[in-house]
Structure formats: C-alpha cells, structure tokens
Design an enzyme around this catalytic site. Structure first.
Site, mmCIF file in Angstrom:
data_model
loop_
_atom_site.group_PDB
_atom_site.id
_atom_site.type_symbol
_atom_site.label_atom_id
_atom_site.label_comp_id
_atom_site.label_asym_id
_atom_site.label_seq_id
_atom_site.Cartn_x
_atom_site.Cartn_y
_atom_site.Cartn_z
ATOM 1 N N HIS A 18 11.916 -7.490 -7.169
ATOM 2 C CA HIS A 18 10.426 -8.430 -7.373
ATOM 3 C C HIS A 18 10.378 -8.664 -8.847
ATOM 4 C CE1 HIS A 18 8.295 -7.398 -3.462
ATOM 5 N NE2 HIS A 18 9.149 -6.774 -3.502
ATOM 6 N N ALA A 40 12.261 -4.536 5.659
ATOM 7 C CA ALA A 40 11.255 -5.718 5.052
ATOM 8 C C ALA A 40 12.200 -7.008 5.582
ATOM 9 C CB ALA A 40 11.226 -5.353 3.915
ATOM 10 N N TRP A 67 16.577 -11.149 -0.857
ATOM 11 C CA TRP A 67 16.394 -12.610 -1.120
ATOM 12 C C TRP A 67 16.866 -13.162 -2.328
ATOM 13 C CZ3 TRP A 67 16.256 -16.757 1.531
ATOM 14 C CH2 TRP A 67 15.834 -17.865 1.091
ATOM 15 N N ASN A 68 16.902 -12.428 -3.459
ATOM 16 C CA ASN A 68 17.708 -12.771 -4.593
ATOM 17 C C ASN A 68 19.027 -12.976 -4.436
ATOM 18 O OD1 ASN A 68 15.170 -12.638 -6.220
ATOM 19 N ND2 ASN A 68 15.487 -10.577 -6.531
ATOM 20 N N ASP A 85 2.492 -10.661 -8.239
ATOM 21 C CA ASP A 85 3.260 -10.516 -7.155
ATOM 22 C C ASP A 85 2.300 -10.602 -5.825
ATOM 23 O OD1 ASP A 85 5.452 -10.196 -5.475
ATOM 24 O OD2 ASP A 85 6.301 -8.583 -6.923
#
Length: 490
Positions: free
Chosen positions: A21, A409, A389-390, A124
C-alpha cells in the site's frame, strides 16, 4: 503592482501500514512533489524507519525540500507482526490501525508542522479513508481522495460482498464446489469461480468481520470522497472502470502504472529524480550481476511479496519443480520470520540451507531483490508471483509473463484476470506440487510462450502508451493536479 505568487497546494498522504500500500502511494507523492506541491507523508513509526534506512535521504530532501516524512506510533496487537499474518490477524490489524489512525492524523493537523493547512488528504481505501474523513470534518471539511491500491475488478467485486452473502455464495464453507461459477457479479468480462473470490471469503468469521468493516468504515466514507485515485490504466480494465464511473458519485483518476509514470518524469527532468527506495529490507543487488551472466529470456524470477509465509513442504515442492524444469531461477525468500510453521522440527535456517544445497547449480536465492530492475533485465523470461497488484503492474510493464500463486485478498482476483481475461500467464491457485510447477514453468518459458507473448505485447504496449505524454494515465495525472490546485481557497 506585483501580483502575489500563487499558493502551493499541501497534500497529506495517509497509507495503510503495509508495503504493497505504501509503495504506490509514495510514488504518487513523488509525482505531486515533482509538480511543486508540498507533501506530508504520514507513516507508522516502523514503516517510517524502514523508509529512512532504505534510501539516500539527504539527496531526496535536496531534490524535494517540500516533501515531509512524519510518523505516528505503531499500535499493532500483541504478538501480531504486520508483515507475517493470518487472515484473522489481518482483521486485527485493520481494527488496530483504525484505532491509531484517527488520533494520529488529528494530531498532525493540530500541530500544523509549520505548513499551511492541507489542501486535501489522499487516504488509503476503507480504514484510512474512514479515519481521514472523520478528521477532515473536524478541521473544516478538508477534501479527501480515496486511493485504491487493488485492481478495478477487485473494487467492483468488493461492492458486491453483501449480495454474495445474501445469495449464499460466501463465506465458502468446507471448500466445496470451488470451481462453481459465481453468477452474482456481472460486468467482469470473464468467468469467476468461487476460488477466485477474495481470500477473506474462505473464512466464515473473518468474512463477516471484513464485510462489517467494509460497510461501516469503507463504503460510507468512500462515498463521501472527492474522488478515487487508481493505480491502473484505462485500456487494461476499461469495462469495469466504466461501470465504476457510472456507479460512484465522483471522479475516478486512473494513473497507473505509477512507477512508470514516475520513470517518465525522471527521463524528462534535467535533474536526477532521487526517488526513495520503498522497501521492507535491504536489497541484494548482487543478483543483477548474476543475471548478467544468464542467457536472454532464460531465467524464471520467483517472489511471493512481503507477506506470504511458506511451509517446508511448499518451499521444497516449488524448489523441486523449478529444478525439474531445468531453467535457471532467481528466488526471493525473506529472512527467517517470514517462513511459516513447519511440519517437522526443521528450523527456517535449515530449510533455506536445504533449498540452497538443492539449487546451487541452477538457481540463486536472495533475501530481497530490486524487483523493478530484475523484471526489466533481459535475462528474465517469466515471473512466479503471488499476484499482488504492484507485482502484476510491474510485470505487465516489463513484458514478463506470469505464473500466479495467490494466497490472500485481491491476489486471487488478480490471478484470474492474468490467466482468464488478459491471457498473459497461468493461474496456479490452490496448487503447490512439483509436477504442476515444472509443467507451468515449461509452458510459460517455451511450450505456450508464443501465444502468451502475443497478448503480453499488446498489453505492455498499452501500458507504455498510457504513461506517455498525451496518454490516458498521463492526462489523468494532469487532471488530478489541476483539480487539487483548484481546491486552494481563493
């Protein structure tokens, strides 16, 4: 009569305390600093210290004198390491973060730290956005942007959690019928099975807690946001982004891949862009030298991110599968605390030694690697990843196809998109045996490579175009910059 200089926007960043994040939010903070904004980046003390240790701070501050790094005390539940946790532990972390976040942000705004009041807060998704929204109201309704660090498909599925519960799709009890299609969510552009739903759906109590948190803190807060900032690009997820745009009552700014957008600014800038290395531990740069000695496109890169715990059997099955594929590999395995509970009396150190002895002829094992540089290296031919995702965005931009082994997740949704929607890799979800690893590595690197690379070339080209001047992400960043400037009181 001289006109007064225009006021500079001051943006406060408020990330969730996890590596995946912090990293994209920090890249956006750098981009806004590049636009001469004042930036305050508020981290927990632990993550703040890690940032300071990982980078050349004097050079960074010289480049960005208006970029301020601040911290607040960690309030992690006793015995819970935020970088090694179970699904239930993650819920505990959400709740403890909620308890710490609001007073931390309030204290920052009260102290003012010698700066003008914030023009806006970029927080966030969910927990941090909820806290930011509460504090923003107390300090004169400061505009709040929500930052979504997951893909748009996950965000759209997240909005359907209550519907999934009402129709009995989740929680997934007993792991039965995991390949049964989920028909309650439309507009994804692909078939979704029960096993592709969020990792939280697999745990009865946890699933209900996450939905309660999402409903009470996330959805209500996000619905009041000024806009949503998304680390994706339009052509990658166009149909779902369109649905979100019609569903949400505010603007969506798709500005990914953020690390590529920042790189482009670096190239255009006559002064070097002293970017902070957002990482959880010291990188082993010797792996780049090792890659230099490998043939082009020959190496499979293996990394499961900063959170995944591996058992002895999982490590050895993956390791043996890699060896059986007869491909050179570079494998990131974090230090001892990240290795999970063992089935025997082996210590993490013994397991790593066993793996290193197995692989010393064919592979290299490091504790952490400069992932963007590794993926961009010509020796890399494939990526065995946890599907964060990164990592997915970095792999797409580097034109490296993936084998996905997700565990929690949004990773489960990402891996389905990679294999079913974008056709740029394989989904190894819920499987961890040497024969599967061997087969998928060989399929990725040779047997089915031409077909996959055809899709990958198209998507990589779209990603490159999106961050170039005039591209969708480039223009959306300019729109975000303009909109933030317009929030300065006249």
């Amino acid at each position: 009569m001289e006109q007064p200089e225009p006021q500079v926007p001051h943006v406060v960043f408020f990330p969730f305390p996890a590596h995946g994040h912090i990293k994209p939010m920090f890249r956006l903070a750098e981009l806004l600093s590049h636009a001469n904004f004042q930036v305050t980046f508020l981290n927990t003390q632990r993550n703040h210290d890690l940032l300071l240790l990982s980078s050349d701070i004097p050079a960074f501050r010289s480049r960005y004198p208006n970029f301020q790094l601040l911290s607040y005390p960690d309030k992690v539940p006793l015995g819970l390491d935020p970088h090694r946790r179970s699904e239930q532990g993650f819920v505990d972390l959400l709740l403890s973060t909620k308890a710490a976040a609001k007073p931390a942000l309030s204290e920052l705004l009260e102290k003012k730290t010698g700066r003008r009041p914030p023009t806006c807060i970029i927080a966030d998704w969910a927990i941090m956005c909820s806290s930011a929204m509460d504090v923003a109201k107390e300090f004169g309704n400061i505009p709040v942007f929500a930052f979504q660090t997951a893909c748009a498909h996950y965000m759209w599925m997240d909005f359907h959690l209550l519907k999934l519960i009402e129709e009995g799709e989740v929680p997934l009890r007993g792991y039965k019928d995991m390949d049964k299609p989920v028909t309650s969510i439309s507009g994804l552009g692909m078939s979704v099975r029960r096993r592709d739903l969020s990792g939280f759906a697999r745990f009865d109590t946890v699933c209900k807690q996450v939905i309660e948190i999402s409903t009470n803190y996330g959805s209500s807060a996000v619905s009041q946001a000024y806009g949503v900032i998304h680390n994706t690009f339009d052509k990658l997820e166009a149909p779902v982004i369109s649905k979100l745009s019609s569903f949400l009552p505010f603007k969506i700014y798709t500005i990914g891949p953020l690390h590529c957008l920042l790189n482009n600014y670096c190239i255009k800038d006559s002064n070097p862009l002293h970017s902070i290395n957002v990482t959880i531990c010291k990188e082993d740069t010797n792996c780049i030298t090792w890659l230099d000695s490998q043939p082009s496109g020959s190496v499979i890169f293996v990394s499961f991110g900063s959170l995944v715990s591996l058992s002895r059997s999982q490590i050895l099955e993956i390791g043996q599968g890699l060896l059986n594929s007869c491909r050179p590999f570079l494998w990131v395995i974090l230090p001892n605390p990240i290795v999970g509970q063992q089935e025997d009396d082996s210590t993490p150190g013994q397991i790593l030694m066993e793996l290193e002895n197995m692989s010393k002829e064919k592979g290299l094992i490091v504790s952490w690697a400069p992932q963007e540089k590794v993926l961009a290296h010509p020796a890399i031919g494939g990526f065995l990843t946890h599907s964060g995702w990164n990592s997915t965005m970095e792999s797409i931009y580097a034109r490296v196809p993936m084998i996905c082994w997700p565990t929690e997740a949004d990773q489960l949704v990402n891996s389905r998109c990679v294999s079913e929607l974008w056709r740029i890799g394989f989904d190894m979800k819920d499987t961890c045996d040497r024969s599967t690893v061997e087969k998928l590595v060989n399929d990725l690197m040779e047997d089915k490579r031409d077909e996959i690379m055809k899709s990958m070339d198209k998507i990589t080209r779209q990603a490159e175009e999106s961050v170039q001047e005039g591209g969708s992400s480039y223009c959306n960043l300019q729109r975000l910059i303009t909109d933030i400037r317009s929030l300065i009181p006249t």
